[in-house]
Design an enzyme around this catalytic site. Sequence first.
Site, PDB file in Angstrom:
ATOM      1  N   LYS A   1      45.138   6.726 -12.839  1.00 35.22           N
ATOM      2  CA  LYS A   1      44.553   5.378 -12.912  1.00 35.22           C
ATOM      3  C   LYS A   1      45.101   4.515 -11.781  1.00 35.22           C
ATOM      4  CE  LYS A   1      43.642   5.636 -17.853  1.00 35.22           C
ATOM      5  NZ  LYS A   1      44.132   5.492 -19.227  1.00 35.22           N
TER       6      LYS A   1
ATOM      7  N   GLN B   1      48.532   2.260 -22.434  1.00 36.40           N
ATOM      8  CA  GLN B   1      48.149   3.658 -22.662  1.00 36.40           C
ATOM      9  C   GLN B   1      48.479   4.080 -24.103  1.00 36.40           C
ATOM     10  OE1 GLN B   1      46.492   5.533 -20.416  1.00 36.40           O
ATOM     11  NE2 GLN B   1      46.424   7.306 -21.769  1.00 36.40           N
TER      12      GLN B   1
ATOM     13  N   ASP C   1      40.053  -1.953 -21.839  1.00 41.57           N
ATOM     14  CA  ASP C   1      39.775  -0.813 -22.718  1.00 41.57           C
ATOM     15  C   ASP C   1      38.669  -1.134 -23.721  1.00 41.57           C
ATOM     16  OD1 ASP C   1      41.194   1.597 -22.395  1.00 41.57           O
ATOM     17  OD2 ASP C   1      43.052   0.691 -23.117  1.00 41.57           O
TER      18      ASP C   1
END
Length: 297
Positions: free
Chosen positions: A54, A98, A121
Amino acid sequence: MVAQIIDGKLFSQRLRDKVALNVADLKNNHKITPGLAVVLVGEDPASQVYVKSKGKQTKEAGMNSYEYKLKEDTLELDLLKLVYDLNNDDAVHGILVQLPLPPHINEEAVINAIDPAKDVDGFHISNVGLLATGQSSMVPCTPLGCLLMLKEFHGSLSGMDAVVVGRSNIVGKPMAQLLLNESCTVTITHSRTKNLEHVVGRADIVVAAVGKAEIVKGNWIKPGATLIDVGINRVEGSNGSKRLVGDAEFSSCSEVAGAITPVPGGVGPMTIACLLVNTLVACCRKYGLSEPDIKLS
Ligand code: GUN
């Protein structure tokens, strides 16, 4: 029938190129650089790989990448404090924590502490609610990537029968919501579903997202259906070497389906590309700029 391969690698490259062009425009014409903060708690090997990837792709798109690596025994309060600081940091337009988090940390509390406008997200309850009611929101990256590939391949999805295998908050549920918003007739299946093969066999579109290696077999699939495989499972081959397989058995499914995403090289690369799209969108919204029109072709 031999299925057409839906090339997620190629699609994701196109998407990342578009994001990079938009970022260059923001920098040149508005003196704004989008920034993405990624927080990793602990040392889960798969999460470490994802976070590294990422960060790399964020920088390649011309954005600022901020990485926070916290120890496994980090207190929930300290993580919440970091989220609070990132919420208030004007250089940060997107925040991703995460998952999974270590068991002593309440994931929901952390996700819901993120400013919904920076929740790239799309997991915050207010983004979930906005998506469910068809309003502008942050859309979870993996389902968004699946949807973009499906729309690229089919154009309109209206009236199609779609079956989502798996009901996770990260993929299954938002995927079903997105397909419903596209006027598909949607069924969500899960571990208690009776006669799963029969249900899958009705679908024009199958999205396999259960995290179980190769459970969807070719003889479950309606001939010509489109199969999107979200699974990434590491299995041991007969010679002891490790290989990645999806939630669908590629060899048998690709003989029946009309189109299929490979593993690796299908959904995976699209997920990070969509994270970059969401960061760009969050940045544009913050400054009241028009949002990029993200279509693949
Ligand atoms: N872990 C596995 N997939 C995801 C994802 O899409 N977002 C976050 N934050 N964690 C994940």
